[in-house]
Design a protein around this motif. Structure first.
Motif, PDB file in Angstrom:
ATOM      1  N   LEU A  77       9.632 -11.897 -12.115  1.00  0.00           N
ATOM      2  CA  LEU A  77       8.926 -11.341 -10.966  1.00  0.00           C
ATOM      3  C   LEU A  77       8.068 -12.462 -10.391  1.00  0.00           C
ATOM      4  O   LEU A  77       6.870 -12.570 -10.668  1.00  0.00           O
ATOM      5  CB  LEU A  77       8.066 -10.153 -11.393  1.00  0.00           C
ATOM      6  CG  LEU A  77       8.683  -8.767 -11.238  1.00  0.00           C
ATOM      7  CD1 LEU A  77       7.759  -7.702 -11.813  1.00  0.00           C
ATOM      8  CD2 LEU A  77       8.989  -8.460  -9.784  1.00  0.00           C
ATOM      9  N   PRO A  79       6.572 -14.365  -7.027  1.00  0.00           N
ATOM     10  CA  PRO A  79       6.310 -14.058  -5.618  1.00  0.00           C
ATOM     11  C   PRO A  79       7.175 -14.823  -4.630  1.00  0.00           C
ATOM     12  O   PRO A  79       7.682 -14.232  -3.671  1.00  0.00           O
ATOM     13  CB  PRO A  79       4.829 -14.410  -5.461  1.00  0.00           C
ATOM     14  CG  PRO A  79       4.248 -14.249  -6.832  1.00  0.00           C
ATOM     15  CD  PRO A  79       5.344 -14.673  -7.770  1.00  0.00           C
ATOM     16  N   VAL A  82      10.707 -13.431  -4.663  1.00  0.00           N
ATOM     17  CA  VAL A  82      10.763 -12.132  -3.997  1.00  0.00           C
ATOM     18  C   VAL A  82      10.651 -12.307  -2.488  1.00  0.00           C
ATOM     19  O   VAL A  82      11.323 -11.618  -1.711  1.00  0.00           O
ATOM     20  CB  VAL A  82       9.659 -11.200  -4.535  1.00  0.00           C
ATOM     21  CG1 VAL A  82       9.621  -9.897  -3.739  1.00  0.00           C
ATOM     22  CG2 VAL A  82       9.892 -10.900  -6.016  1.00  0.00           C
ATOM     23  N   ILE A 166       9.965  -3.623  -6.570  1.00  0.00           N
ATOM     24  CA  ILE A 166       8.839  -4.032  -5.738  1.00  0.00           C
ATOM     25  C   ILE A 166       8.670  -3.079  -4.564  1.00  0.00           C
ATOM     26  O   ILE A 166       7.545  -2.716  -4.189  1.00  0.00           O
ATOM     27  CB  ILE A 166       9.033  -5.473  -5.239  1.00  0.00           C
ATOM     28  CG1 ILE A 166       8.928  -6.447  -6.420  1.00  0.00           C
ATOM     29  CG2 ILE A 166       8.006  -5.834  -4.178  1.00  0.00           C
ATOM     30  CD1 ILE A 166       7.583  -6.414  -7.124  1.00  0.00           C
ATOM     31  N   THR A 214       2.446 -10.882  -3.707  1.00  0.00           N
ATOM     32  CA  THR A 214       1.700 -11.193  -4.933  1.00  0.00           C
ATOM     33  C   THR A 214       0.922  -9.985  -5.418  1.00  0.00           C
ATOM     34  O   THR A 214       0.898  -9.682  -6.621  1.00  0.00           O
ATOM     35  CB  THR A 214       0.747 -12.373  -4.680  1.00  0.00           C
ATOM     36  OG1 THR A 214       1.507 -13.523  -4.274  1.00  0.00           O
ATOM     37  CG2 THR A 214      -0.037 -12.715  -5.942  1.00  0.00           C
ATOM     38  N   ILE A 217       3.366  -7.496  -6.927  1.00  0.00           N
ATOM     39  CA  ILE A 217       3.843  -7.943  -8.232  1.00  0.00           C
ATOM     40  C   ILE A 217       2.765  -7.722  -9.296  1.00  0.00           C
ATOM     41  O   ILE A 217       3.059  -7.311 -10.432  1.00  0.00           O
ATOM     42  CB  ILE A 217       4.283  -9.415  -8.168  1.00  0.00           C
ATOM     43  CG1 ILE A 217       5.628  -9.507  -7.435  1.00  0.00           C
ATOM     44  CG2 ILE A 217       4.392 -10.027  -9.559  1.00  0.00           C
ATOM     45  CD1 ILE A 217       6.116 -10.914  -7.217  1.00  0.00           C
TER      46      ILE A 217
END
Length: 239
Positions: A77, A79, A82, A166, A214, A217
Motif C-alpha cells: 500500500l 501512496p 496508488v 482504497i 496518503t 492509506i
C-alpha cells in the motif's frame, strides 16, 4: 468405491483463484507480506497445484509480486503507486467516456441516469460502504460499456479491483452524496453531447492528490490491523 461427484480440476483452480484474489484485493493477505504457500494451502484446504496456478495468475494481473527464488508477496500500500493507478483510471475512463459520447444512444444514457438516480436511495453510512462502492463500480463500468469497446471495459474492471480497498476507505469518509450528484451531471453533459464538459467533470470526479491518498492509506492500515470488515465480507461471498 466413492460415488460422490468430484469437482473438476478447472473449477477447483478457479475457486482457489477467486478466494486468493479476494484475500489480496481486500488485504486479508497483508501488504508487503510474503505469501506462505504451505500455510495458505492448508488454510484453504487445497493442494499446492491449484494454489500455485492462482498465484501465477494473480501476479500476472498485478495483484501479487513474483520474485525469483522467493515466491510471491502482496502488493504494498504505497501512496505513489496508488496514485499511478488513479491516474491510469482517470485516463481510461475519460477515453471511454468520449467514445460513449459519440456512440451511446439517448435511450442508453437515460437508462444509466435512471440507475444512478435509484442508487441515491441507498443509506449513506459506514455500514453500507461496500454496497455503495459496488453501485459506484457498476455505474462506471456501465458507462464504459457504452463506449462499445470491450477492452476498455475489461481494463477498467481489473483496475477497479486493484484499487477497491482504497476506494472502500474513501467511500467510508462520506463522499457518497457528491459522488451521485457528479454521476448525474456527467450524464447530463453526455446527453447534451458535450464531451469536453463531461470529460472535465469525470477527471475531477476521479482525481485524487497524493496527500489524500496518503490519508486513505493511513486509514486503510488501521482497518487492516483492527478487523478488516471488507475482507470478512469478501471471503464470506467466495467461500
Amino acid at each position: 468405491m466413492n460415488d460422490e461427484p468430484q469437482t473438476p480440476p478447472s473449477r477447483s483452480a478457479d475457486r482457489v483463484y477467486d478466494q486468493v484474489k479476494a484475500m489480496a484485493v481486500t488485504y486479508r493477505l497483508r501488504p508487503g507480506e510474503r505469501v506462505n504457500e504451505v500455510e495458505l494451502a492448508r488454510s484453504l484446504g487445497v493442494s499446492r497445484t491449484p494454489l500455485r496456478e492462482a498465484l501465477n495468475r494473480l501476479a500476472a494481473e498485478g495483484f501479487l509480486i513474483a520474485t525469483v527464488n522467493r515466491g510471491y508477496s502482496v502488493r504494498p500500500l504505497d501512496p505513489k503507486r496508488v496514485l499511478t493507478l488513479y491516474e491510469y483510471r482517470a485516463m481510461l475512463e475519460v477515453g471511454a467516456l468520449r467514445l460513449a459520447c459519440e456512440r451511446a444512444s439517448d435511450e442508453a444514457l437515460d437508462a444509466l441516469a435512471a440507475f444512478a438516480a435509484r442508487s441515491r436511495d441507498e443509506p449513506d453510512d459506514d455500514e453500507h460502504a461496500l454496497e455503495l462502492l459496488t453501485l459506484d463500480e457498476q455505474f462506471h463500468e456501465s458507462l464504459a460499456r457504452l463506449s462499445d469497446n470491450e477492452e476498455m471495459v475489461r481494463s477498467l474492471r481489473s483496475l477497479n479491483e486493484r484499487v477497491r480497498f482504497i476506494r472502500w476507505i474513501d467511500m467510508r469518509k462520506g463522499r457518497r452524496s457528491s459522488t451521485q450528484d457528479e454521476h448525474l451531471m456527467i450524464l447530463r453533459h453526455l446527453r447534451a453531447r458535450d464531451a469536453d464538459a463531461a470529460a472535465a467533470l469525470m477527471q475531477t470526479h476521479i482525481a485524487r492528490r497524493l496527500d489524500q491518498i496518503t490519508d486513505m492509506i493511513r486509514a486503510g492500515f488501521a482497518e487492516i490491523y483492527t478487523g478488516n470488515a471488507l475482507a470478512a465480507k469478501a471471503m464470506g461471498e467466495v467461500a
